[in-house]
Write a protein that holds these residues in place. Structure first.
Motif, PDB file in Angstrom:
ATOM      1  N   SER A 104     -37.346 -26.998-134.441  1.00 35.45           N
ATOM      2  CA  SER A 104     -36.838 -27.482-135.727  1.00 35.45           C
ATOM      3  C   SER A 104     -35.325 -27.355-135.800  1.00 35.45           C
ATOM      4  CB  SER A 104     -37.491 -26.721-136.880  1.00 35.45           C
ATOM      5  OG  SER A 104     -37.282 -25.329-136.750  1.00 35.45           O
ATOM      6  N   HIS A 105     -34.775 -26.238-135.386  1.00 35.83           N
ATOM      7  CA  HIS A 105     -33.354 -26.029-135.119  1.00 35.83           C
ATOM      8  C   HIS A 105     -33.204 -24.652-134.479  1.00 35.83           C
ATOM      9  CE1 HIS A 105     -31.906 -24.026-139.185  1.00 35.83           C
ATOM     10  NE2 HIS A 105     -33.069 -23.564-138.809  1.00 35.83           N
ATOM     11  N   THR A 106     -32.047 -24.378-133.905  1.00 37.36           N
ATOM     12  CA  THR A 106     -31.923 -23.218-133.024  1.00 37.36           C
ATOM     13  C   THR A 106     -32.196 -21.860-133.675  1.00 37.36           C
ATOM     14  OG1 THR A 106     -29.525 -23.474-133.329  1.00 37.36           O
ATOM     15  CG2 THR A 106     -30.458 -24.229-131.250  1.00 37.36           C
ATOM     16  N   PRO A 107     -31.815 -21.603-134.945  1.00 34.08           N
ATOM     17  CA  PRO A 107     -32.097 -20.262-135.482  1.00 34.08           C
ATOM     18  C   PRO A 107     -33.580 -19.979-135.698  1.00 34.08           C
ATOM     19  CG  PRO A 107     -30.360 -21.366-136.736  1.00 34.08           C
ATOM     20  CD  PRO A 107     -30.995 -22.389-135.879  1.00 34.08           C
ATOM     21  N   ASP A 108     -34.419 -21.032-135.691  1.00 29.88           N
ATOM     22  CA  ASP A 108     -35.857 -20.842-135.857  1.00 29.88           C
ATOM     23  C   ASP A 108     -36.487 -20.576-134.493  1.00 29.88           C
ATOM     24  OD1 ASP A 108     -35.593 -21.329-138.546  1.00 29.88           O
ATOM     25  OD2 ASP A 108     -36.429 -23.356-138.488  1.00 29.88           O
ATOM     26  N   LEU A 109     -36.582 -19.302-134.142  1.00 30.99           N
ATOM     27  CA  LEU A 109     -37.205 -18.944-132.870  1.00 30.99           C
ATOM     28  C   LEU A 109     -38.722 -18.983-133.014  1.00 30.99           C
ATOM     29  CD1 LEU A 109     -35.109 -15.868-131.642  1.00 30.99           C
ATOM     30  CD2 LEU A 109     -34.626 -18.306-131.375  1.00 30.99           C
ATOM     31  N   ALA A 110     -39.371 -19.624-132.059  1.00 30.70           N
ATOM     32  CA  ALA A 110     -40.831 -19.591-132.000  1.00 30.70           C
ATOM     33  C   ALA A 110     -41.268 -18.556-130.974  1.00 30.70           C
ATOM     34  CB  ALA A 110     -41.390 -20.955-131.622  1.00 30.70           C
ATOM     35  N   ILE A 111     -42.308 -17.832-131.321  1.00 32.68           N
ATOM     36  CA  ILE A 111     -42.985 -16.944-130.379  1.00 32.68           C
ATOM     37  C   ILE A 111     -44.397 -17.487-130.191  1.00 32.68           C
ATOM     38  CG2 ILE A 111     -43.980 -14.657-130.021  1.00 32.68           C
ATOM     39  CD1 ILE A 111     -40.993 -14.718-129.538  1.00 32.68           C
ATOM     40  N   GLU A 189     -39.731  -8.696-132.259  1.00 32.83           N
ATOM     41  CA  GLU A 189     -40.873  -7.806-132.037  1.00 32.83           C
ATOM     42  C   GLU A 189     -41.944  -8.014-133.118  1.00 32.83           C
ATOM     43  OE1 GLU A 189     -41.382  -6.067-129.430  1.00 32.83           O
ATOM     44  OE2 GLU A 189     -39.624  -4.922-128.766  1.00 32.83           O
ATOM     45  N   ALA A 190     -41.499  -8.226-134.360  1.00 34.57           N
ATOM     46  CA  ALA A 190     -42.453  -8.490-135.438  1.00 34.57           C
ATOM     47  C   ALA A 190     -43.196  -9.799-135.189  1.00 34.57           C
ATOM     48  CB  ALA A 190     -41.725  -8.532-136.777  1.00 34.57           C
ATOM     49  N   GLN A 191     -42.467 -10.815-134.704  1.00 33.43           N
ATOM     50  CA  GLN A 191     -43.128 -12.077-134.377  1.00 33.43           C
ATOM     51  C   GLN A 191     -44.170 -11.892-133.276  1.00 33.43           C
ATOM     52  OE1 GLN A 191     -39.176 -14.625-134.360  1.00 33.43           O
ATOM     53  NE2 GLN A 191     -40.943 -15.998-134.402  1.00 33.43           N
ATOM     54  N   ILE A 192     -43.833 -11.087-132.278  1.00 34.65           N
ATOM     55  CA  ILE A 192     -44.774 -10.843-131.188  1.00 34.65           C
ATOM     56  C   ILE A 192     -46.025 -10.139-131.715  1.00 34.65           C
ATOM     57  CG2 ILE A 192     -45.135  -9.564-129.030  1.00 34.65           C
ATOM     58  CD1 ILE A 192     -42.145 -10.073-128.417  1.00 34.65           C
ATOM     59  N   ALA A 193     -45.841  -9.154-132.568  1.00 38.20           N
ATOM     60  CA  ALA A 193     -46.995  -8.453-133.150  1.00 38.20           C
ATOM     61  C   ALA A 193     -47.870  -9.421-133.936  1.00 38.20           C
ATOM     62  CB  ALA A 193     -46.511  -7.314-134.046  1.00 38.20           C
ATOM     63  N   SER A 194     -47.239 -10.314-134.679  1.00 40.14           N
ATOM     64  CA  SER A 194     -47.974 -11.310-135.458  1.00 40.14           C
ATOM     65  C   SER A 194     -48.788 -12.230-134.558  1.00 40.14           C
ATOM     66  CB  SER A 194     -46.985 -12.127-136.294  1.00 40.14           C
ATOM     67  OG  SER A 194     -47.564 -13.325-136.768  1.00 40.14           O
TER      68      SER A 194
END
Length: 592
Positions: A104-111, A189-194
């Motif tokens: 979507s744009h660079t600051p939106d990191l996907a995990i 790390e929170a994204q990974i846990a999710s």
């Protein structure tokens, strides 16, 4: 993608599976915002989470920011073209944010984490979230930069974990390239846990019900969503519906507006959103990634318009089926489909305005479903500075706007609108963590919203004071393009932004709707005034008692009530003069 089973699944089992996967998505989102450290994720909930099959179809999504969830299929297609090793393994964790590979744009990191069942790759658990600093040219946000490489760290199918082994080299690279490294790493790390939780829960579902039954149900639910949207589209007369407007500027070339043209083509049970004629791509970051943002905005517009849960008889699942009947066209080299390596970070206001134009275009055939012009922007501000110990602080804030008047009610006041859906950041949180203080946070009182049978929503004014020297970057819109009224309603009010010093008596500096890397000093204040929505329907049809309420609340002047609404008030008694109002309205109606 796991094959579908031919036999329809009974309704009870179907709803059990549906409830299970939707709960997984919500649990993923809850873990993400509860575990995150930056306020843009923790408080504003600028995130999305869901489950996806190997065909990159959205099986379910959290009820958070539509831009985040609708974009993940694009991320997955980009990951497929760039994945480290070229293959998924059990225990892999991938980070991805490349705007020319689906993001979507660079600051939106996907995990993204792969989901294996009995040794077979069957799907993915994924989420996206907006991060406060990924090492771009200026802290937090960027606007006036030359190319995508100035946007910060670019990840394309990058494995943070491979077969369960942590890639410490990549983690160190991330730490060494962000002004807010601790928050960035902790939020990832929170994204990974999710995502890990989503994968775990989905595996449990597969083990309980079996792969064929679960994916059969998911496919049936996607087909149902598609069927429901196609039915709604079929009710719209075939034809081309058009609307156009403009954006203030590109953040560098002042006074040069950017045209936006929308044509909605309805043919049978399909829709095409054609953006041909919109501005050429800009030399700044004010472009929109086509796969990850432009298409997603069109999907969100029609889910909102035709499948809204508040106005639909049946709640339709949010999944890939609701994307299928919609085609999006934007010529390459235009603002909605830039060619690499053009920068495309500051991309949100264009998407919101595009949705507003879609609603305007559809007004003649969907008068009971559309709304008047909304603020249709976003005020995204980055405040940053350096503490005495040499460490950066960075704060991202999304300010509220206002909706246009609606067929049955006024436009909501001071609320994020159209497709953003972020929450406001508590001022107490700001005071505890950031060297800033909020001087003013309330509804605008310098202008009035659009008048109508149902008035437009009132925008917000927020004034934030810096307690250190620092830098502000601000992305917003509609300083020159006022939200429109519809069906006799009057237009709303444009937005504005100014900077002044709290300790000085000098005049405020009037700022453009977007500016990049503005140096500010201690006690400088940025005051943002969001646009107010347009009115829906004739002001002469508004209930006089509602006009009286607005006058008493300070949202409408007695003179405006008389001149525009045709309402005569006795302010001493705080009542409406019914006879005089009837006579005045009859007179005004004749003049109009």
């Amino acid at each position: 993608m796991p094959k579908d089973i031919s036999k329809p699944i009974d309704p009870v089992t179907l709803q059990v599976i549906r409830g299970s996967i939707e709960t997984i998505a919500e649990e993923m989102a809850h873990v993400l915002f509860r575990m995150s450290f930056s306020s843009i994720i923790r408080e504003s909930e600028d995130l999305g989470a869901g489950l996806f099959d190997t065909g990159f179809n959205t099986l379910c999504e959290s009820e958070s920011t539509p831009m985040h969830i609708g974009s993940i299929p694009g991320y997955l297609r980009g990951i497929a073209d760039s994945l480290d090793d070229g293959e998924w393994y059990e225990g892999d964790v991938v980070v991805h944010n490349h705007p020319y590979l689906g993001s979507s744009h660079t600051p939106d990191l996907a995990i993204v984490i792969p989901i294996f069942h009995e040794g077979e790759l069957v799907g993915y658990a994924g989420n996206t979230a907006h991060h406060i600093d990924i090492g771009a040219a200026t802290p937090g946000l960027i606007i006036d930069v030359p190319d995508v490489y100035a946007e910060g760290m670019l990840f394309a199918g990058t494995k943070l974990y491979r077969k369960g082994e942590r890639n410490e080299t990549m983690w160190n690279f991330i730490r060494n390239n962000s002004r807010a490294a601790r928050q960035l790493v902790d939020d990832i790390e929170a994204q990974i846990a999710s995502a890990r939780l989503g994968a775990k829960r989905f595996k449990e579902l597969l083990e309980r019900y079996g792969k064929d039954l679960v994916f059969g149900a998911c496919n049936q639910l996607m087909d149902y969503s598609e069927k429901m949207l196609r039915q709604r589209i079929s009710d719209i007369p075939d034809g081309e519906y058009r609307a156009e407007g403009w954006l203030d500027d590109d953040g560098r070339n002042r006074g040069q507006t950017l045209p936006v043209k929308v044509c909605v083509r309805v043919v049978g049970d399909t829709i095409e959103v054609d953006l041909t004629g919109s501005a050429p791509q800009t030399p700044t970051a004010y472009n929109v990634p086509f796969e990850g943002s432009t298409k997603v905005a069109a999907f969100a517009a029609f889910r909102k318009l035709l499948l809204d849960t508040a106005t639909s008889d049946t709640r339709v699942p949010s999944n890939q089926g609701s994307f299928r009947p919609i085609k999006v066209t934007a010529p390459e080299g235009t603002i909605f489909n830039p060619i690499a390596p053009a920068s495309a970070e500051a991309r949100f206001t264009q998407c919101n305005f595009m949705i507003d134009l879609i609603l305007k275009a559809m007004a003649p055939v969907l008068p009971e479903d559309i709304i008047a012009g909304s603020s249709a922007s976003i005020s995204f501000a980055s405040y940053a500075g350096v503490r005495d110990d040499g460490e950066y602080w960075v704060f991202l804030e999304v300010n509220e706007g206002a909706y246009g008047g609606r067929p049955e009610s006024d436009g909501p006041d001071a609320i994020d609108n159209l497709m953003a859906n972020t929450r406001n950041n508590p001022l107490e949180d700001l005071a505890m963590h950031i060297p800033m203080i909020c001087e003013r946070y309330e509804l605008r009182d310098d202008v009035m919203p659009g008048a109508g049978k149902h008035r437009g929503g009132i925008g917000v004014v927020k004034s934030q004071r810096m307690l250190t020297d620092g830098i502000i970057t601000h992305e917003s819109e509609r300083h020159t393009n006022v939200p429109w009224g519809i069906f006799g309603g009057t237009e709303g009010a444009a937005g504005k932004c100014e900077i002044y010093n709290f300790s000085s008596t000098g005049p405020a500096r009037q700022m453009h709707s977007k500016f990049h890397g503005e140096d500010v000093r201690k006690d400088d204040v940025m005051a943002y005034y969001s646009p107010c929505g347009g009115g829906y329907g004739s002001p002469l049809e508004r209930t006089p008692e509602k006009v009286l309420d607005d006058v008493l609340d300070g949202f409408c002047t007695p003179q405006h009530a008389r001149d525009v609404y045709g309402v005569v008030l006795d302010l001493d008694a705080e009542t409406v003069d019914a006879a005089a109002t009837e006579d005045l309205r009859r007179s005004l109606d004749t003049l109009r």
